[in-house]
Design an enzyme around this catalytic site. Structure first.
Site, mmCIF file in Angstrom:
data_model
loop_
_atom_site.group_PDB
_atom_site.id
_atom_site.type_symbol
_atom_site.label_atom_id
_atom_site.label_comp_id
_atom_site.label_asym_id
_atom_site.label_seq_id
_atom_site.Cartn_x
_atom_site.Cartn_y
_atom_site.Cartn_z
ATOM 1 N N GLU A 94 7.953 16.967 15.070
ATOM 2 C CA GLU A 94 8.419 16.863 13.685
ATOM 3 C C GLU A 94 7.562 17.755 12.784
ATOM 4 O O GLU A 94 6.346 17.739 12.870
ATOM 5 C CB GLU A 94 8.306 15.414 13.205
ATOM 6 C CG GLU A 94 8.809 15.245 11.783
ATOM 7 C CD GLU A 94 8.718 13.807 11.278
ATOM 8 O OE1 GLU A 94 7.615 13.244 11.299
ATOM 9 O OE2 GLU A 94 9.749 13.266 10.870
ATOM 10 N N GLU B 232 9.091 2.282 11.016
ATOM 11 C CA GLU B 232 10.054 3.392 10.948
ATOM 12 C C GLU B 232 9.226 4.657 10.926
ATOM 13 O O GLU B 232 8.379 4.829 10.038
ATOM 14 C CB GLU B 232 10.928 3.299 9.690
ATOM 15 C CG GLU B 232 11.912 2.148 9.711
ATOM 16 C CD GLU B 232 12.922 2.227 10.851
ATOM 17 O OE1 GLU B 232 13.107 3.298 11.444
ATOM 18 O OE2 GLU B 232 13.490 1.163 11.162
ATOM 19 N N CYS C 276 12.901 11.879 6.793
ATOM 20 C CA CYS C 276 12.798 11.504 8.205
ATOM 21 C C CYS C 276 14.129 11.743 8.902
ATOM 22 O O CYS C 276 14.181 11.908 10.111
ATOM 23 C CB CYS C 276 12.402 10.042 8.319
ATOM 24 S SG CYS C 276 13.487 8.970 7.395
ATOM 25 N N LYS D 90 0.870 -1.182 0.000
ATOM 26 C CA LYS D 90 0.000 0.000 0.000
ATOM 27 C C LYS D 90 0.906 1.231 0.000
ATOM 28 O O LYS D 90 1.414 1.643 1.048
ATOM 29 C CB LYS D 90 -0.892 -0.012 1.244
ATOM 30 C CG LYS D 90 -2.242 0.642 1.104
ATOM 31 C CD LYS D 90 -2.248 2.115 0.770
ATOM 32 C CE LYS D 90 -1.915 3.047 1.910
ATOM 33 N NZ LYS D 90 -1.796 4.454 1.416
HETATM 34 P P1 NAP Z 1 1.779 8.865 7.056
HETATM 35 O O1 NAP Z 1 0.725 9.868 6.886
HETATM 36 O O2 NAP Z 1 1.972 8.247 8.383
HETATM 37 O O3 NAP Z 1 1.510 7.743 5.963
HETATM 38 C C1 NAP Z 1 2.363 6.650 5.759
HETATM 39 C C2 NAP Z 1 1.591 5.541 5.076
HETATM 40 O O4 NAP Z 1 0.616 5.021 5.986
HETATM 41 C C3 NAP Z 1 0.828 6.008 3.845
HETATM 42 O O5 NAP Z 1 0.832 5.005 2.878
HETATM 43 C C4 NAP Z 1 -0.551 6.221 4.425
HETATM 44 O O6 NAP Z 1 -1.582 6.214 3.463
HETATM 45 C C5 NAP Z 1 -0.655 5.031 5.353
HETATM 46 N N1 NAP Z 1 -1.731 5.144 6.328
HETATM 47 C C6 NAP Z 1 -2.372 6.242 6.770
HETATM 48 N N2 NAP Z 1 -3.312 5.904 7.660
HETATM 49 C C7 NAP Z 1 -3.271 4.559 7.799
HETATM 50 C C8 NAP Z 1 -3.990 3.623 8.569
HETATM 51 N N3 NAP Z 1 -4.948 3.999 9.417
HETATM 52 N N4 NAP Z 1 -3.677 2.312 8.440
HETATM 53 C C9 NAP Z 1 -2.707 1.918 7.603
HETATM 54 N N5 NAP Z 1 -1.994 2.765 6.848
HETATM 55 C C10 NAP Z 1 -2.266 4.072 6.946
HETATM 56 O O7 NAP Z 1 3.214 9.450 6.647
HETATM 57 P P2 NAP Z 1 3.520 10.313 5.354
HETATM 58 O O8 NAP Z 1 2.860 11.643 5.538
HETATM 59 O O9 NAP Z 1 3.240 9.548 4.127
HETATM 60 O O10 NAP Z 1 5.115 10.441 5.460
HETATM 61 C C11 NAP Z 1 5.768 11.351 6.311
HETATM 62 C C12 NAP Z 1 6.164 10.682 7.617
HETATM 63 O O11 NAP Z 1 6.946 9.545 7.355
HETATM 64 C C13 NAP Z 1 7.031 11.551 8.496
HETATM 65 O O12 NAP Z 1 6.598 11.435 9.827
HETATM 66 C C14 NAP Z 1 8.414 10.950 8.353
HETATM 67 O O13 NAP Z 1 9.279 11.165 9.429
HETATM 68 C C15 NAP Z 1 8.101 9.525 8.187
HETATM 69 N N6 NAP Z 1 9.195 8.817 7.560
HETATM 70 C C16 NAP Z 1 9.972 8.005 8.336
HETATM 71 C C17 NAP Z 1 11.050 7.339 7.791
HETATM 72 C C18 NAP Z 1 11.898 6.452 8.638
HETATM 73 O O14 NAP Z 1 12.545 5.577 8.103
HETATM 74 N N7 NAP Z 1 11.932 6.623 9.954
HETATM 75 C C19 NAP Z 1 11.332 7.467 6.429
HETATM 76 C C20 NAP Z 1 10.525 8.309 5.662
HETATM 77 C C21 NAP Z 1 9.460 8.964 6.242
HETATM 78 P P3 NAP Z 1 -2.112 7.612 2.874
HETATM 79 O O15 NAP Z 1 -1.112 8.088 1.945
HETATM 80 O O16 NAP Z 1 -3.376 7.227 2.203
HETATM 81 O O17 NAP Z 1 -2.325 8.548 4.048
#
Ligand code: NAP
Ligand code: MG
Length: 477
Positions: free
Chosen positions: A378, A245, A279, A171
């Site tokens: 963040e 992560e 991140c 996904k």
């Molecule tokens: P996000 O909003 O948490 O979304 C991540 C993924 O989870 C997306 O595919 C999202 O789908 C999905 N998702 C959302 N709600 C869900 C649910 N209830 N159940 C299952 N999946 C769900 O994060 P983002 O905005 O895409 O990315 C930014 C974040 O990622 C930042 O916090 C960043 O720090 C973190 N990040 C961490 C790392 C690491 O390795 N530590 C690396 C890169 C990014 P949708 O797109 O449909 O919302």
């Protein structure tokens, strides 16, 4: 207008089309990408389950060959894939090319890992008995990925999952379906058997339950801490294996003895490149008082020299923010920083480009203190705050004074501080005179505290999550 479907059980399957918008030019619609339904997610889980036995018991050479073929096609099409990534996500062409190349390297690396899955053998404490320790596939793995690295992060989850004999349901983030579809198409045409790899585009809120529901054995997630912890509680209730992560609030420490040019370049890259949407971004610059003013003034000049614009234009060094929601969030936090007493001394302004995009000039907020929200939460944008500290000890205390623990960097020419920081930083990754963002693919990636949960990703450490251990005792009958 192109239309792209989901891959379920080896068949491209129609869903509800949604437009994919270019953040550099909101009038540019890249295509329509079909959103899967929860029923289709259940079909994908069933297909992955059905394919699991044959795939996990099949030849490791077949798995290695598949991954090798995928990596080779990504490499052969790197320019086209980088252009697509840049167009839908907004990182510069150069950054996108780096990411695409990385994805190819990861598939190549795990092609090798597929045939290196050695177990262990040894004597039993009982005479006439042998003991063997094997690693086997876990089962059906759900992969959930964010938009900021739309091809590299999926690669470092999908490649080890397939290499070790798991079947996958992926996904991707709603904001970046084009890179996801392109990768799925490559995997499908490389010869993944039906059901071994499935693509489900669409909203996480709608598909989330199916991804942690019946029939799924493990979930590997990268994204925000809030969404990650929600997945953890649902997955834990079912006893699933979970790897998360999540967010970061990474520190870059600059000591008085640092090389000023190295420090400025390291801060500029870590804080603002990829529009600060990493991140591993250096969102907190912790600067010792003796170098503080010089560092801030040279960094400001370097920030002013950046060209914010269309991600695909060759002169651009910083692309747009990914979407309007993230842009509002960045602006809100710039306001929060100022309200708390920080000084916005550079950037933070909406920019008008030749096209209608989400352009924000890189922002620097000085005179902040550790407990301000701007230094605790963040943001995920092109904005960094500066915290002035007295000495190394205070720099370490501030570095660790956050709920997150992904990575931390230090700029110093003193071996004693470099060495001490490696120990003192309560994080998963430490960088010395290098940007906090920028990692290799053959070594473990991950953090501590609210940044990560479960086994490490990448390199040979990836097998910890994507395999299950079995111990066998044998006596001649
Ligand atoms: P996000 O909003 O948490 O979304 C991540 C993924 O989870 C997306 O595919 C999202 O789908 C999905 N998702 C959302 N709600 C869900 C649910 N209830 N159940 C299952 N999946 C769900 O994060 P983002 O905005 O895409 O990315 C930014 C974040 O990622 C930042 O916090 C960043 O720090 C973190 N990040 C961490 C790392 C690491 O390795 N530590 C690396 C890169 C990014 P949708 O797109 O449909 O919302
Ligand atoms: Mg999101």
């Amino acid at each position: 207008m192109i239309g792209r479907q989901n891959l379920i059980g080896g068949r491209w399957t129609a869903g509800a089309p949604a437009p994919n918008i270019n953040p550099s030019d909101t009038n540019d619609i890249i295509g329509e990408y079909d959103q899967a339904s929860p029923e289709q997610a259940a079909m994908a889980v069933a297909a992955a389950r059905e394919a699991f036995r044959a795939w996990s018991r099949g030849s490791v050479q077949a798995r290695a060959d598949l991954l090798q073929t995928i990596g080779a096609e990504i490499m052969a099409r790197q320019d086209e894939l980088a252009d697509l990534l840049s167009r839908e996500e907004g990182k510069t062409r150069r950054e996108a090319l780096g990411e695409v190349t990385r994805a190819a390297q990861i598939f190549g690396f795990f092609a090798g890992e597929a045939v290196r899955l050695n177990g262990e053998a040894g004597p039993s404490v009982r005479p006439g008995v042998d003991v063997q320790i094997d690693r086997e596939a876990v089962g059906v793995v759900a992969v959930v990925t964010p938009w900021n690295f739309p091809i590299a992060i999926p690669a470092w989850k999908i490649a080890p999952a397939l290499a070790f004999g798991n079947t996958v349901i992926w996904k991707p983030a709603e904001l970046t379906p084009a890179s996801a579809w392109a990768l799925a198409d490559i995997i499908q045409r490389a010869g993944a058997p039906p059901g071994v790899f499935n693509l489900l585009m669409g909203s996480g809120a709608i598909l989330g339950d199916a991804l942690t529901g019946a029939g799924v054995d493990a979930v590997s997630f990268t994204g925000s801490t809030g969404v990650g912890l929600g997945i953890l509680s649902r997955a834990a209730a079912r006893g699933m294996k979970v790897q998360l992560e999540m967010g970061g609030k990474n520190a870059l420490v600059i000591l008085d003895d640092a090389d000023l040019d190295v420090a400025v370049q390291t801060a500029l890259d870590g804080a603002f490149f990829a529009t600060g949407q990493r991140c591993t971004a250096s969102s907190r610059l912790i600067v010792q008082e003796g170098i503080h003013d010089r560092f801030v003034s040279v960094l400001r000049a370097a920030m002013r020299a950046q060209i914010v614009g269309d991600a695909r234009a060759s002169a651009t060094t910083i692309g747009p923010v990914v979407d309007s929601r993230q842009l509002r969030r960045d602006e809100d936090y710039i306001g929060v920083g100022a309200d708390e007493g920080g000084k916005l001394i550079e950037g933070g302004a909406r920019l008008r480009g030749a096209t209608d995009g989400f352009y924000l000039s890189p922002a620097l907020i000085t005179e902040t203190t550790s407990r301000m929200r701007i230094n605790q939460e963040e943001v995920f944008g092109p904005l960094a705050s500066v915290i002035r500290v007295h000495d190394y000890e205070e720099a370490v205390a501030v570095t660790n004074d956050v709920p997150f623990g992904l990575c931390a960097g230090i700029c110093t020419t003193a071996l004693k501080y470099a060495r001490a920081f490696r120990r003192d930083a309560d994080v998963g990754m430490v960088m010395v005179n290098l940007p906090t963002a920028g990692v290799d693919y053959h070594v473990p990636f991950g953090g501590r505290k609210a940044s990560s949960y479960g086994p490490r990703e990448q390199g040979s450490y990836a097998r910890e999550f994507y395999t299950a251990v079995k111990t066998t005792y044998t006596q001649a009958g």
